[in-house]
Motif scaffolding. Structure first.
Motif, PDB file in Angstrom:
ATOM      1  N   ARG A   1       0.849  -1.184   0.000  1.00 56.13           N
ATOM      2  CA  ARG A   1       0.000   0.000   0.000  1.00 56.13           C
ATOM      3  C   ARG A   1       0.884   1.232   0.000  1.00 56.13           C
ATOM      4  NH1 ARG A   1      -4.013   2.066   4.620  1.00 56.13           N
ATOM      5  NH2 ARG A   1      -5.007   3.672   3.380  1.00 56.13           N
TER       6      ARG A   1
ATOM      7  N   GLU B   1      -0.731   7.532   1.162  1.00 58.87           N
ATOM      8  CA  GLU B   1      -0.594   8.111   2.494  1.00 58.87           C
ATOM      9  C   GLU B   1      -1.956   8.108   3.176  1.00 58.87           C
ATOM     10  OE1 GLU B   1       2.027   9.462   4.315  1.00 58.87           O
ATOM     11  OE2 GLU B   1       3.232   8.442   2.808  1.00 58.87           O
ATOM     12  N   PRO B   2      -1.987   7.968   4.499  1.00 54.51           N
ATOM     13  CA  PRO B   2      -3.277   8.004   5.197  1.00 54.51           C
ATOM     14  C   PRO B   2      -3.912   9.388   5.113  1.00 54.51           C
ATOM     15  CG  PRO B   2      -1.452   7.845   6.741  1.00 54.51           C
ATOM     16  CD  PRO B   2      -0.863   7.757   5.371  1.00 54.51           C
ATOM     17  N   LEU B   3      -5.216   9.425   5.239  1.00 55.41           N
ATOM     18  CA  LEU B   3      -5.920  10.707   5.260  1.00 55.41           C
ATOM     19  C   LEU B   3      -5.647  11.403   6.574  1.00 55.41           C
ATOM     20  CD1 LEU B   3      -9.404   9.637   3.857  1.00 55.41           C
ATOM     21  CD2 LEU B   3      -7.581  10.838   2.639  1.00 55.41           C
ATOM     22  N   ARG B   4      -5.325  12.665   6.512  1.00 57.41           N
ATOM     23  CA  ARG B   4      -5.103  13.445   7.721  1.00 57.41           C
ATOM     24  C   ARG B   4      -6.439  14.001   8.226  1.00 57.41           C
ATOM     25  NH1 ARG B   4      -1.237  10.845   9.374  1.00 57.41           N
ATOM     26  NH2 ARG B   4       0.392  10.623   7.844  1.00 57.41           N
TER      27      ARG B   4
ATOM     28  N   GLU C   1      -7.344   8.169  14.487  1.00 63.51           N
ATOM     29  CA  GLU C   1      -6.470   7.178  15.093  1.00 63.51           C
ATOM     30  C   GLU C   1      -5.028   7.610  14.864  1.00 63.51           C
ATOM     31  OE1 GLU C   1      -7.407   3.380  13.416  1.00 63.51           O
ATOM     32  OE2 GLU C   1      -9.515   3.500  14.009  1.00 63.51           O
ATOM     33  N   LYS C   2      -4.106   6.930  15.539  1.00 71.13           N
ATOM     34  CA  LYS C   2      -2.679   7.207  15.334  1.00 71.13           C
ATOM     35  C   LYS C   2      -2.084   6.138  14.432  1.00 71.13           C
ATOM     36  CE  LYS C   2      -1.286   9.751  19.403  1.00 71.13           C
ATOM     37  NZ  LYS C   2      -0.231   9.817  20.423  1.00 71.13           N
ATOM     38  N   ASP C   3      -1.196   6.580  13.519  1.00 67.38           N
ATOM     39  CA  ASP C   3      -0.494   5.618  12.676  1.00 67.38           C
ATOM     40  C   ASP C   3       0.702   5.055  13.455  1.00 67.38           C
ATOM     41  OD1 ASP C   3       1.589   7.520  12.491  1.00 67.38           O
ATOM     42  OD2 ASP C   3       1.112   8.082  10.436  1.00 67.38           O
TER      43      ASP C   3
ATOM     44  N   PHE D   1      -4.513  10.153  11.932  1.00 66.07           N
ATOM     45  CA  PHE D   1      -5.072   9.995  10.596  1.00 66.07           C
ATOM     46  C   PHE D   1      -6.566   9.723  10.703  1.00 66.07           C
ATOM     47  CE2 PHE D   1      -4.303   5.597  11.693  1.00 66.07           C
ATOM     48  CZ  PHE D   1      -5.279   4.879  11.033  1.00 66.07           C
TER      49      PHE D   1
ATOM     50  N   ASN E   1      -9.626   7.561   9.846  1.00 67.93           N
ATOM     51  CA  ASN E   1      -9.974   6.196   9.463  1.00 67.93           C
ATOM     52  C   ASN E   1     -11.473   6.138   9.190  1.00 67.93           C
ATOM     53  OD1 ASN E   1     -10.424   3.504   9.084  1.00 67.93           O
ATOM     54  ND2 ASN E   1      -9.682   2.855  11.092  1.00 67.93           N
TER      55      ASN E   1
ATOM     56  N   GLU F   1     -13.037   3.851   7.774  1.00 71.42           N
ATOM     57  CA  GLU F   1     -13.575   2.510   7.959  1.00 71.42           C
ATOM     58  C   GLU F   1     -14.143   2.347   9.364  1.00 71.42           C
ATOM     59  OE1 GLU F   1     -10.621  -0.372   6.923  1.00 71.42           O
ATOM     60  OE2 GLU F   1     -10.519   0.316   4.848  1.00 71.42           O
TER      61      GLU F   1
ATOM     62  N   SER G   1      -4.060  14.009   2.184  1.00 72.58           N
ATOM     63  CA  SER G   1      -3.292  12.804   2.445  1.00 72.58           C
ATOM     64  C   SER G   1      -1.821  13.146   2.411  1.00 72.58           C
ATOM     65  CB  SER G   1      -3.615  11.710   1.448  1.00 72.58           C
ATOM     66  OG  SER G   1      -3.358  12.147   0.146  1.00 72.58           O
TER      67      SER G   1
END
Length: 92
Positions: free
Chosen positions: A15, A18-21, A49-51, A57, A59, A61, A92
């Motif tokens: 993957r 980058e995670p969504l901020r 949540e924390k990466d 970031f 989440n 989901e 992101s």
């Protein structure tokens, strides 16, 4: 023709996005963020949540962001900000 995932090279399976901020993240969010977790704890929806590096970031989901600005109110570094005329944005 379907290609099985296990037949792809490892780099192609990784993957890379980058995670969504969090909403209202400043352009220099990653430089300003102190990784304190205040925004994560303040989120009533539980979608922040924390990466692995401790950076917050979004989440989606885990649920839906209601843009309540709880994260903005607790951010003391200016990494998250909003004003009356600004629309929420997610980077992101």
């Amino acid at each position: 023709m379907t290609i099985a995932t296990h037949s792809l090279p490892r780099a192609a399976r990784r993957r890379t996005a980058e995670p969504l901020r969090p909403p209202w993240a400043a352009d220099d969010f990653l430089q300003k963020c102190a990784h304190c977790g205040d925004c994560v704890r303040a989120c009533p929806e539980g979608v922040l949540e924390k990466d692995k590096r401790g950076r917050p970031f979004l989440n989606l989901e885990a649920g839906t962001c209601t843009f309540c600005q709880a994260c903005v109110r607790v951010c003391s570094t200016g990494a998250l900000f909003s004003d009356a005329e600004q629309e929420p944005r997610v980077i992101s």
